[in-house]
Design a protein around this motif. Structure first.
Motif, mmCIF file in Angstrom:
data_model
loop_
_atom_site.group_PDB
_atom_site.id
_atom_site.type_symbol
_atom_site.label_atom_id
_atom_site.label_comp_id
_atom_site.label_asym_id
_atom_site.label_seq_id
_atom_site.Cartn_x
_atom_site.Cartn_y
_atom_site.Cartn_z
ATOM 1 N N VAL A 114 37.800 36.593 35.842
ATOM 2 C CA VAL A 114 38.966 36.792 36.695
ATOM 3 C C VAL A 114 39.563 35.428 37.012
ATOM 4 O O VAL A 114 38.900 34.579 37.619
ATOM 5 C CB VAL A 114 38.596 37.529 37.987
ATOM 6 C CG1 VAL A 114 39.850 37.817 38.810
ATOM 7 C CG2 VAL A 114 37.848 38.824 37.675
ATOM 8 N N SER A 115 40.796 35.234 36.606
ATOM 9 C CA SER A 115 41.467 33.953 36.845
ATOM 10 C C SER A 115 42.269 34.008 38.143
ATOM 11 O O SER A 115 42.799 35.051 38.521
ATOM 12 C CB SER A 115 42.381 33.621 35.679
ATOM 13 O OG SER A 115 43.404 34.591 35.560
ATOM 14 N N SER A 116 42.349 32.867 38.784
ATOM 15 C CA SER A 116 43.076 32.796 40.068
ATOM 16 C C SER A 116 44.537 32.466 39.864
ATOM 17 O O SER A 116 44.976 32.139 38.787
ATOM 18 C CB SER A 116 42.425 31.751 40.968
ATOM 19 O OG SER A 116 42.420 30.497 40.312
ATOM 20 N N LYS A 157 38.637 39.754 42.021
ATOM 21 C CA LYS A 157 38.700 38.416 42.590
ATOM 22 C C LYS A 157 38.003 37.431 41.656
ATOM 23 O O LYS A 157 37.128 37.838 40.876
ATOM 24 C CB LYS A 157 37.991 38.401 43.945
ATOM 25 C CG LYS A 157 38.510 39.411 44.945
ATOM 26 C CD LYS A 157 37.674 39.399 46.218
ATOM 27 C CE LYS A 157 38.160 40.422 47.220
ATOM 28 N NZ LYS A 157 37.343 40.406 48.468
ATOM 29 N N PRO A 158 38.341 36.158 41.732
ATOM 30 C CA PRO A 158 37.655 35.174 40.875
ATOM 31 C C PRO A 158 36.127 35.216 41.040
ATOM 32 O O PRO A 158 35.406 34.993 40.055
ATOM 33 C CB PRO A 158 38.231 33.844 41.348
ATOM 34 C CG PRO A 158 39.612 34.204 41.808
ATOM 35 C CD PRO A 158 39.465 35.552 42.462
ATOM 36 N N GLU A 159 35.654 35.531 42.222
ATOM 37 C CA GLU A 159 34.205 35.577 42.446
ATOM 38 C C GLU A 159 33.540 36.784 41.792
ATOM 39 O O GLU A 159 32.312 36.898 41.798
ATOM 40 C CB GLU A 159 33.887 35.558 43.948
ATOM 41 C CG GLU A 159 34.640 36.576 44.774
ATOM 42 C CD GLU A 159 35.881 35.972 45.441
ATOM 43 O OE1 GLU A 159 36.620 35.218 44.762
ATOM 44 O OE2 GLU A 159 36.118 36.286 46.635
ATOM 45 N N ASP A 160 34.319 37.671 41.215
ATOM 46 C CA ASP A 160 33.761 38.787 40.443
ATOM 47 C C ASP A 160 33.424 38.363 39.014
ATOM 48 O O ASP A 160 32.836 39.148 38.255
ATOM 49 C CB ASP A 160 34.730 39.963 40.394
ATOM 50 C CG ASP A 160 34.972 40.591 41.746
ATOM 51 O OD1 ASP A 160 36.145 40.933 42.036
ATOM 52 O OD2 ASP A 160 34.005 40.753 42.514
ATOM 53 N N THR A 161 33.805 37.158 38.638
ATOM 54 C CA THR A 161 33.529 36.657 37.293
ATOM 55 C C THR A 161 32.032 36.605 37.038
ATOM 56 O O THR A 161 31.284 35.995 37.805
ATOM 57 C CB THR A 161 34.143 35.263 37.100
ATOM 58 O OG1 THR A 161 35.564 35.369 37.182
ATOM 59 C CG2 THR A 161 33.750 34.679 35.749
ATOM 60 N N SER A 192 41.400 45.387 42.258
ATOM 61 C CA SER A 192 41.578 44.239 43.161
ATOM 62 C C SER A 192 40.570 43.143 42.852
ATOM 63 O O SER A 192 39.909 42.603 43.745
ATOM 64 C CB SER A 192 41.437 44.691 44.620
ATOM 65 O OG SER A 192 42.364 45.702 44.922
ATOM 66 N N GLN A 238 43.803 38.651 35.546
ATOM 67 C CA GLN A 238 44.232 37.857 36.697
ATOM 68 C C GLN A 238 43.711 38.472 37.988
ATOM 69 O O GLN A 238 43.465 39.683 38.061
ATOM 70 C CB GLN A 238 45.754 37.765 36.739
ATOM 71 C CG GLN A 238 46.357 36.876 35.652
ATOM 72 C CD GLN A 238 47.846 36.648 35.849
ATOM 73 O OE1 GLN A 238 48.534 37.489 36.421
ATOM 74 N NE2 GLN A 238 48.343 35.518 35.384
ATOM 75 N N ALA A 239 43.591 37.639 38.987
ATOM 76 C CA ALA A 239 43.175 38.123 40.302
ATOM 77 C C ALA A 239 44.114 39.233 40.755
ATOM 78 O O ALA A 239 45.332 39.145 40.588
ATOM 79 C CB ALA A 239 43.178 36.984 41.309
#
Length: 127
Positions: A125-127, A87-91, A85, A13-14
């Protein structure tokens, strides 16, 4: 033949954390700087972090600075990427690779200066 095996990816998770590992063999690991890159679907491979052959010098992409930490254990021929920490954009799929040239960090952010890419490990990474 150089082999690289990345591990430690997964679904988180985020705000969560993951620690990636990259085990290397087939080359004098302690003579080469190492890098982590990532590639999201439909995007080019992008630089994440790099570490010198001694581990004393590190570089980070601005997008991960302060959240990710690269380290290495030359006794274990392994490089790590601690990711906090998230973030979804790290996916993305995360790859490690050694520099082509020993004892060099020139062009550390450019994929073409690395070789023997591993198979990658998926980080979601899910939001």
């Amino acid at each position: 033949q150089v082999q690289l095996v990345e591990s430690g990816g997964g679904l988180v998770q985020a705000g969560g954390s993951l620690r990636l590992s990259c085990a290397a063999s087939g080359r004098t690991f302690s003579s080469y700087a190492m890098g982590w890159f990532r590639q999201a679907p439909g995007k080019e491979r992008e630089f994440v972090a790099a570490i010198s052959w001694t581990g004393t010098i590190t570089y980070y992409a601005d997008s991960v600075k302060g959240r990710f930490t690269i380290s290495r254990d030359n006794a274990k021929n392994t490089v790590y990427l601690q990711m906090n920490s998230l973030k979804p954009e790290d996916t993305a799929v995360y790859f490690c690779a050694p520099k082509r040239v020993a004892y060099s960090l020139i062009g550390y952010a450019q994929p073409r200066t690395y070789d023997y890419w591993g198979q990658g490990t998926q980080v979601t990474v899910s939001s």
